[in-house]
Design a protein around this motif. Structure first.
Motif, PDB file in Angstrom:
ATOM      1  N   ASN A  26       0.845  -1.191   0.000  1.00  0.00           N
ATOM      2  CA  ASN A  26       0.000   0.000   0.000  1.00  0.00           C
ATOM      3  C   ASN A  26       0.883   1.245   0.000  1.00  0.00           C
ATOM      4  OD1 ASN A  26      -1.936   1.963   0.314  1.00  0.00           O
ATOM      5  ND2 ASN A  26      -2.491   1.378   2.411  1.00  0.00           N
ATOM      6  N   PRO A  27       1.115   1.851  -1.172  1.00  0.00           N
ATOM      7  CA  PRO A  27       1.986   3.039  -1.252  1.00  0.00           C
ATOM      8  C   PRO A  27       1.523   4.181  -0.348  1.00  0.00           C
ATOM      9  CG  PRO A  27       1.587   2.144  -3.436  1.00  0.00           C
ATOM     10  CD  PRO A  27       0.671   1.402  -2.501  1.00  0.00           C
ATOM     11  N   GLU A  28       0.221   4.274  -0.066  1.00  0.00           N
ATOM     12  CA  GLU A  28      -0.264   5.332   0.815  1.00  0.00           C
ATOM     13  C   GLU A  28       0.255   5.152   2.241  1.00  0.00           C
ATOM     14  OE1 GLU A  28      -4.471   5.582   0.642  1.00  0.00           O
ATOM     15  OE2 GLU A  28      -4.538   5.936  -1.532  1.00  0.00           O
ATOM     16  N   TRP A  29       0.675   3.919   2.557  1.00  0.00           N
ATOM     17  CA  TRP A  29       1.215   3.675   3.900  1.00  0.00           C
ATOM     18  C   TRP A  29       2.429   4.558   4.162  1.00  0.00           C
ATOM     19  CZ3 TRP A  29       6.061   1.980   5.368  1.00  0.00           C
ATOM     20  CH2 TRP A  29       6.212   1.629   6.704  1.00  0.00           C
ATOM     21  N   VAL A  31       2.962   7.628   3.307  1.00  0.00           N
ATOM     22  CA  VAL A  31       2.524   8.946   3.757  1.00  0.00           C
ATOM     23  C   VAL A  31       2.145   8.900   5.231  1.00  0.00           C
ATOM     24  CG1 VAL A  31       0.852  10.798   3.417  1.00  0.00           C
ATOM     25  CG2 VAL A  31       1.730   9.524   1.439  1.00  0.00           C
ATOM     26  N   MET A  32       1.371   7.877   5.602  1.00  0.00           N
ATOM     27  CA  MET A  32       0.985   7.733   6.996  1.00  0.00           C
ATOM     28  C   MET A  32       2.200   7.533   7.886  1.00  0.00           C
ATOM     29  SD  MET A  32       0.535   5.551   9.734  1.00  0.00           S
ATOM     30  CE  MET A  32       0.842   4.008   8.888  1.00  0.00           C
ATOM     31  N   TYR A  45      -6.193  15.010   9.985  1.00  0.00           N
ATOM     32  CA  TYR A  45      -6.729  13.849   9.274  1.00  0.00           C
ATOM     33  C   TYR A  45      -8.060  13.423   9.872  1.00  0.00           C
ATOM     34  CZ  TYR A  45      -7.212   9.098   7.482  1.00  0.00           C
ATOM     35  OH  TYR A  45      -7.699   7.959   6.894  1.00  0.00           O
ATOM     36  N   ARG A  49     -11.644  13.420   7.899  1.00  0.00           N
ATOM     37  CA  ARG A  49     -12.327  12.165   7.629  1.00  0.00           C
ATOM     38  C   ARG A  49     -13.531  11.942   8.536  1.00  0.00           C
ATOM     39  NH1 ARG A  49     -10.600  10.001   2.901  1.00  0.00           N
ATOM     40  NH2 ARG A  49     -11.570   8.074   3.625  1.00  0.00           N
ATOM     41  N   ASP A 199      -1.541   2.678  11.355  1.00  0.00           N
ATOM     42  CA  ASP A 199      -2.619   3.326  10.622  1.00  0.00           C
ATOM     43  C   ASP A 199      -2.794   4.738  11.190  1.00  0.00           C
ATOM     44  OD1 ASP A 199      -4.771   3.755   8.934  1.00  0.00           O
ATOM     45  OD2 ASP A 199      -5.915   2.012   9.616  1.00  0.00           O
ATOM     46  N   TRP A 200      -3.619   5.537  10.518  1.00  0.00           N
ATOM     47  CA  TRP A 200      -3.913   6.882  11.013  1.00  0.00           C
ATOM     48  C   TRP A 200      -4.646   6.836  12.340  1.00  0.00           C
ATOM     49  CZ3 TRP A 200      -1.720  11.030   8.977  1.00  0.00           C
ATOM     50  CH2 TRP A 200      -1.285  11.004   7.650  1.00  0.00           C
ATOM     51  N   SER A 294      -7.887   1.793   7.660  1.00  0.00           N
ATOM     52  CA  SER A 294      -7.332   1.521   6.333  1.00  0.00           C
ATOM     53  C   SER A 294      -7.271   0.019   6.096  1.00  0.00           C
ATOM     54  CB  SER A 294      -5.922   2.119   6.199  1.00  0.00           C
ATOM     55  OG  SER A 294      -5.922   3.503   6.464  1.00  0.00           O
TER      56      SER A 294
END
Length: 310
Positions: A26-29, A31-32, A45, A49, A199-200, A294
């Motif tokens: 998960n490339p978005e990981w 950023v987190m 965030y 959300r 995770d966020w 996520s």
């Protein structure tokens, strides 16, 4: 100073294969992982959300309480809510499963053994075995499935994390009294305060499947540290920090050492500083049910790292 810096570099190097696998999954990981440790970013965030949602009503549960809102409120304030106990029959079934099912030493599938044979396994493999994880073998334990599907846990998670909540992990592992290597302690996140960046937003439920006193490696949490964080603990690559520094920063009065009999459980926001202490005399069997916002990979769901070949 040089020794401490070298030790930090070794700790980072131990995690690199797992970090790389997470980024590929998960490339978005990335950023987190880079920004999720910074409190203003985490708050932004959550506001971005946020979606209002009613707190689910719990009609049936294996637990004695049904008040999901009260549990979530305590976690929101303290970061941890103790005394969430499993029924005796569920506790015994999971414990029996763990005795009869081979586990993997130090999170390495090449080091397979039965928990009662821990001493013999250390001799066989020629190394200390601090932990024994079950990874995806937890799917073979119906009692664990019952716990992770329980409506109370899902209701508390929804109350704490919001409507985007999803089941993120189901883990079961032993911690054994031994003379571990430094890299094994780091991989197992033991004997060093750290915060999780899975995770966020995350909420975890932990349960002891054996009696845990001060000799059996109790879990330790810094109350309130999920809501406040020194800047030096935000702007750092390392989630782990020296014990004396953490206690001095957040106050000895906020250090909670969690002990209890088999079946004892607690809910926790793992962004707060915490650690599992290495057992000194008796082994500890522990279960974790985690929720996040996520998607999790199958590997991360069972807590399996990527262990480099030696």
């Amino acid at each position: 100073m040089k020794r401490r810096s070298f030790a930090r570099l070794r700790r980072i190097a131990t995690r690199i294969p797992t970090y790389f696998a997470d980024a590929v999954d998960n490339p978005e990981w990335l950023v987190m992982f880079a920004l999720g440790r910074v409190m203003p970013v985490r708050r932004a965030y959550r506001r971005f959300r946020a979606v209002p949602a009613p707190i689910p009503t719990v009609e049936r549960t294996i637990f004695a309480t049904r008040d999901a809102a009260a549990i979530a409120t305590t976690v929101r304030t303290d970061g941890i809510r103790p005394a969430l106990d499993l029924p005796e029959a569920i506790t015994r079934e999971i414990h029996d499963f763990a005795l009869a099912t081979p586990c993997y030493g130090n999170m390495d599938r090449r080091l397979e053994f039965l928990a009662p044979d821990h001493g013999a396994a250390e001799q066989q493999f020629g190394r200390p075995l601090l932990t024994g994880h079950y990874f995806d073998r937890v799917e073979q334990c119906p009692a664990m499935t019952t716990v992770r599907q329980d409506p109370l846990l899902h209701a508390v998670a929804a109350a704490y994390l919001g409507p985007r909540v999803r089941l993120a992990a189901a883990r079961l592992w032993w911690s054994f009294p031994t003379r571990p290597r430094e890299e094994d302690l780091h991989l197992a996140s033991q004997d060093r305060f750290h915060f999780d960046l899975d995770d966020w937003q995350t909420l975890k439920f932990f349960f002891y499947l054996t009696d845990v006193d001060e000799r059996a490696g109790p879990h330790v949490y810094i109350r309130g540290s999920h809501r406040q964080r020194l800047w030096r603990h935000q702007l750092t690559l390392l989630v782990g920090q020296p014990t004396d520094e953490v206690v001095a920063a957040y106050g000895a009065r906020n250090v909670l050492s969690v002990m209890g009999e088999a079946g004892y459980g607690f809910a926790e926001d793992p962004f707060g500083f915490h650690m599992g202490t290495a057992p000194r005399a008796t082994p500890r069997l522990m279960m974790e049910i985690a929720f996040g916002v996520s998607a999790a990979s199958r590997r991360r769901f069972y807590g399996e790292p990527v262990v480099g070949l030696k």
